[in-house]
Design an enzyme around this catalytic site. Structure first.
Site, PDB file in Angstrom:
ATOM      1  N   ARG A  80       0.900  -1.360  -0.122  1.00  0.00           N
ATOM      2  CA  ARG A  80      -0.138  -0.095   0.035  1.00  0.00           C
ATOM      3  C   ARG A  80       0.796   1.210  -0.125  1.00  0.00           C
ATOM      4  NH1 ARG A  80      -5.786   0.001   1.468  1.00  0.00           N
ATOM      5  NH2 ARG A  80      -5.997   2.159   0.970  1.00  0.00           N
ATOM      6  N   ASN A 122     -11.866  16.537  -1.934  1.00  0.00           N
ATOM      7  CA  ASN A 122     -12.559  14.956  -2.196  1.00  0.00           C
ATOM      8  C   ASN A 122     -14.012  15.584  -2.165  1.00  0.00           C
ATOM      9  OD1 ASN A 122     -13.009  12.362  -1.988  1.00  0.00           O
ATOM     10  ND2 ASN A 122     -13.704  12.549   0.139  1.00  0.00           N
ATOM     11  N   HIS A 124     -17.825  13.842  -1.342  1.00  0.00           N
ATOM     12  CA  HIS A 124     -18.221  13.071  -0.310  1.00  0.00           C
ATOM     13  C   HIS A 124     -19.862  12.953  -0.625  1.00  0.00           C
ATOM     14  CE1 HIS A 124     -18.675  10.301   3.047  1.00  0.00           C
ATOM     15  NE2 HIS A 124     -19.474  11.083   3.707  1.00  0.00           N
ATOM     16  N   ASP A 176     -12.846  11.274   5.496  1.00  0.00           N
ATOM     17  CA  ASP A 176     -14.007  12.097   5.295  1.00  0.00           C
ATOM     18  C   ASP A 176     -14.135  13.365   6.382  1.00  0.00           C
ATOM     19  OD1 ASP A 176     -14.476  10.690   3.180  1.00  0.00           O
ATOM     20  OD2 ASP A 176     -15.887   9.011   4.325  1.00  0.00           O
TER      21      ASP A 176
HETATM   22  C1  GAR Z   1     -19.882  10.643  -6.077  1.00  0.00           C
HETATM   23  O1  GAR Z   1     -20.958  10.325  -5.728  1.00  0.00           O
HETATM   24  C2  GAR Z   1     -18.686  10.720  -5.079  1.00  0.00           C
HETATM   25  O2  GAR Z   1     -19.227  11.742  -4.237  1.00  0.00           O
HETATM   26  C3  GAR Z   1     -18.384   9.449  -4.597  1.00  0.00           C
HETATM   27  O3  GAR Z   1     -18.478   8.592  -5.707  1.00  0.00           O
HETATM   28  C4  GAR Z   1     -19.370   9.118  -6.668  1.00  0.00           C
HETATM   29  C5  GAR Z   1     -18.578   8.997  -7.690  1.00  0.00           C
HETATM   30  O4  GAR Z   1     -19.502   9.316  -8.900  1.00  0.00           O
HETATM   31  N1  GAR Z   1     -17.427   9.437  -3.812  1.00  0.00           N
HETATM   32  C6  GAR Z   1     -17.182   8.604  -2.717  1.00  0.00           C
HETATM   33  O5  GAR Z   1     -18.194   7.919  -2.254  1.00  0.00           O
HETATM   34  C7  GAR Z   1     -15.887   8.588  -2.080  1.00  0.00           C
HETATM   35  N2  GAR Z   1     -15.729   8.055  -0.835  1.00  0.00           N
HETATM   36  P1  GAR Z   1     -18.727   9.407 -10.534  1.00  0.00           P
HETATM   37  O6  GAR Z   1     -17.777   8.083 -10.595  1.00  0.00           O
HETATM   38  O7  GAR Z   1     -19.895   9.102 -11.344  1.00  0.00           O
HETATM   39  O8  GAR Z   1     -18.399  10.690 -10.706  1.00  0.00           O
END
Ligand code: GAR
Length: 221
Positions: A80, A122, A124, A176
């Site tokens: 990692r 980020n 969220h 987060d």
């Molecule tokens: C989004 O809703 C973002 O907020 C979430 O993944 C989705 C990506 O959508 N992120 C997380 O959950 C991070 N922990 P996309 O691939 O269609 O842009």
């Protein structure tokens, strides 16, 4: 002419790297805004940790440099750490001013973050408070839990929350958490399942991520 507060004399575009793991609809929103001249920034790299991330295809279609940096043994700390170093090296090679985690489903530690101080943000898909606490108070004064982790859209439904939403925040080693740059509320509707609710959240996220990147580009570009 430079915008107020921007670096005097800077003429080159504000450089944005996007890291993702999935479909990349938020990347697409950024690409569309860039094409329409609404972003004030240039996406210079899209990197992903999954070969099947459709977001990588979107980047390739737009002729954007694309990197696939897989993490083969996520539970092995040495593997990692090496993966974070490689991801940071690839990203640093494109000298980004900003790194957007747009559906990037891996936690980044200070091994990565220290290479890009204050430059990683980020998305969220839930509401996070300003104080890093465990609750969030909605605009109607309803106290709801601050949902963290990878399943927060399902969690909002499971807990029967009347409202959820999305947050854009700076990334710190705490998961987060980190200073909030923007957030928006999204009501949970009686007929919602996880897909329907997540799609409505994403529609709001698309607008919000464009606003935040454009704002940061204006302030720092
Ligand atoms: C989004 O809703 C973002 O907020 C979430 O993944 C989705 C990506 O959508 N992120 C997380 O959950 C991070 N922990 P996309 O691939 O269609 O842009």
């Amino acid at each position: 002419m430079n915008a107020p507060g921007s670096q005097p004399g800077r003429t080159e575009p504000y450089r944005v790297a996007v890291l993702l793991s999935g479909s990349g609809s938020n990347l697409q929103a950024l690409l569309d805004a860039q094409a329409e001249g609404m972003l004030g920034a240039e996406i210079v790299l899209v990197a992903g940790d999954r070969a099947d991330a459709y977001g990588l295809q979107r980047a390739l279609r737009h002729g954007i440099a694309t990197a696939f940096v897989p993490l083969r043994h996520p539970r092995d700390p040495a593997v990692r750490a090496e993966w974070e170093r490689r991801l940071a090296d690839v990203t640093a090679a494109f000298t980004p001013d900003l790194i957007v985690l747009a559906g990037f489903m891996r936690v980044l530690s200070s091994l990565f973050l220290d290479r890009f101080p204050n430059r990683v943000i980020n998305q969220h898909p839930a509401l996070l408070p300003d104080d890093g606490g465990d609750t969030f108070v909605t605009s109607r004064g309803i106290v709801i839990p601050a949902l963290r982790g990878a399943h927060v859209v399902a969690d909002a439904l499971r807990l029967g929350l009347p409202v959820t939403g999305c947050t854009i925040h700076r990334v710190t080693p705490a998961v987060d958490d980190g200073p909030v740059l923007a957030r928006a509320e999204v009501p949970v509707l009686p007929a919602d399942d996880e897909t329907a609710l997540h799609e409505r959240i994403k529609a709001v996220e698309h607008r919000l991520i464009i606003e935040v990147v454009a704002r940061l580009a204006r302030l720092n570009g």
